[in-house]
Design an enzyme around this catalytic site. Structure first.
Site, PDB file in Angstrom:
ATOM      1  N   PHE B 128       3.533   0.867   0.635  1.00 54.60           N
ATOM      2  CA  PHE B 128       2.209   0.709   1.388  1.00 54.60           C
ATOM      3  C   PHE B 128       1.723   1.990   1.396  1.00 54.60           C
ATOM      4  CE2 PHE B 128      -0.254  -0.164   5.365  1.00 54.60           C
ATOM      5  CZ  PHE B 128      -1.115  -1.008   4.632  1.00 54.60           C
ATOM      6  N   PRO B 130       0.641   4.484  -0.626  1.00 58.36           N
ATOM      7  CA  PRO B 130      -0.349   4.909  -1.688  1.00 58.36           C
ATOM      8  C   PRO B 130      -1.651   4.185  -1.245  1.00 58.36           C
ATOM      9  CG  PRO B 130       1.715   4.269  -2.965  1.00 58.36           C
ATOM     10  CD  PRO B 130       2.051   4.088  -1.655  1.00 58.36           C
ATOM     11  N   TYR B 131      -1.597   3.067  -0.799  1.00 60.78           N
ATOM     12  CA  TYR B 131      -2.782   2.435  -0.336  1.00 60.78           C
ATOM     13  C   TYR B 131      -3.416   3.022   0.842  1.00 60.78           C
ATOM     14  CZ  TYR B 131      -5.714  -1.290   1.405  1.00 60.78           C
ATOM     15  OH  TYR B 131      -6.898  -2.159   1.943  1.00 60.78           O
ATOM     16  N   VAL B 132      -2.578   3.263   1.775  1.00 59.26           N
ATOM     17  CA  VAL B 132      -2.924   4.350   2.914  1.00 59.26           C
ATOM     18  C   VAL B 132      -3.353   5.479   2.537  1.00 59.26           C
ATOM     19  CG1 VAL B 132      -2.405   4.961   5.385  1.00 59.26           C
ATOM     20  CG2 VAL B 132      -1.260   2.966   4.590  1.00 59.26           C
TER      21      VAL B 132
END
Lengths: 217, 217
Positions: B128, B130-132
């Protein structure tokens, strides 16, 4: 002058630590991710510090507390998974820059990619574009600081033996360049304060590294 | 007021275009990637424009030329490949922001992620994170513009039916929120200029959307 080499265990990083240890006025502190990577640097007489670039900024800042300059030579490289492109090439670089500020280290040398312009992201093929974007945003972050930065944009990196000769300018025609010579460029930047605030592309060429770096506009 | 909805074909985007078309004072221009997505929006009486977020800024700016506001509702989502996280969630958002500037569209509403702080990147699990990080840098880019922006940080998105009621504040406890209600929040932001310059977290709650949005500090 003590230099924290982030990404010391990479090919350029290893060569740079070697050159620093051979120099008269510099010494290296190799930032590495695993204990088993330490012996290589200890044999060169270099300090080591265990930090993962996915650790927080504070941990990187602690590693930087006793140094005078930082070289960011880490790179997941265009061949790693794109999750690492985000977390290492972009976020790892930004955390390193923020760590420099926190530790009051003014001098920061960043290895970027050959062309990190907005246009280069658009023109890159889809597997390379995320890497170019990561470098675009990392460069941008560094430019907006008041650190004494230098951004090095190497041409296509090869494992050929270094020649000690390069062509360097704000824009040079795309071409190859040995990793060994990029390590020499980084050393020359550290030793030449005239490179502060500059960024330039580097390919293989006919001018001795130190001379090419000193004559950058 | 005409609103360019970027990412119109997503679940929140579709619902938002519906709400806009039902409203008295707004009309939607749906930015979509494929011609076959157009009929859904045409049936709602909404304009459509074909642009891929991997296209260049100029193409997005052209799509924005006749609108008064932009909503960035695109998202590769945490489940797409991380290459798209870089190129859509970060670079697509930045290009959209730059396109707004080029097209002189002052109003920009961005759907972000629940918590995009530096700490949240560190604490997220590795799939998660990389998305944040992408959302962290996109939010940061928008904050540094002089656009009339609003950044919406939704809790964990669900496909539950909307209730029209939320809890919204700079910080709220992590919880779920239906996508339908986020679409309502976006509409409320467009209709309420007091949200300009604000960013807030949203979860399911007990306060009517319009009221919750109007009473944001």
């Amino acid at each position: 002058m003590k230099v924290l080499v982030i990404g010391a265990n990479g090919q350029i990083g290893k060569q740079l630590v070697t050159l620093i240890q051979e120099s008269d006025s510099l010494k290296a502190k190799a930032m590495i991710r695993k204990q088993e990577q330490a012996s290589y640097f200890e044999e060169l007489g270099a300090e080591t510090v265990l930090v993962d670039l996915e650790d927080d900024t504070k941990k990187i800042a602690e590693a930087a507390e006793d140094v005078d300059a930082i070289v960011f030579a880490a790179g997941s490289g265009p061949k790693t998974g794109p999750d690492k492109t985000m977390l290492i090439d972009l976020d790892g670089a930004v955390k390193s820059i923020e760590a420099a500020k926190q530790a009051n280290v003014k001098r920061f040398v960043l290895i970027s990619s050959y062309d990190t312009s907005r246009e280069a992201i658009q023109e890159a093929d889809s597997s390379f574009a995320p890497y170019v974007a990561a470098k675009h945003y990392a460069d941008d972050w560094l430019r907006r600081t008041d650190l004494d930065y230098t951004i090095v944009h190497p041409g296509m990196l090869t494992n050929d033996e270094g020649t000690g000769k390069i062509e360097a300018a704000e824009k040079v025609e795309a071409n190859k360049v040995p990793r060994d010579d990029i390590a020499q460029v980084l050393l020359a930047c550290l030793e030449d304060p005239s490179t502060i605030g500059k960024e330039f592309q580097v390919i293989a060429g006919d001018t001795r590294v130190r001379e090419a770096v000193a004559s950058l506009k």
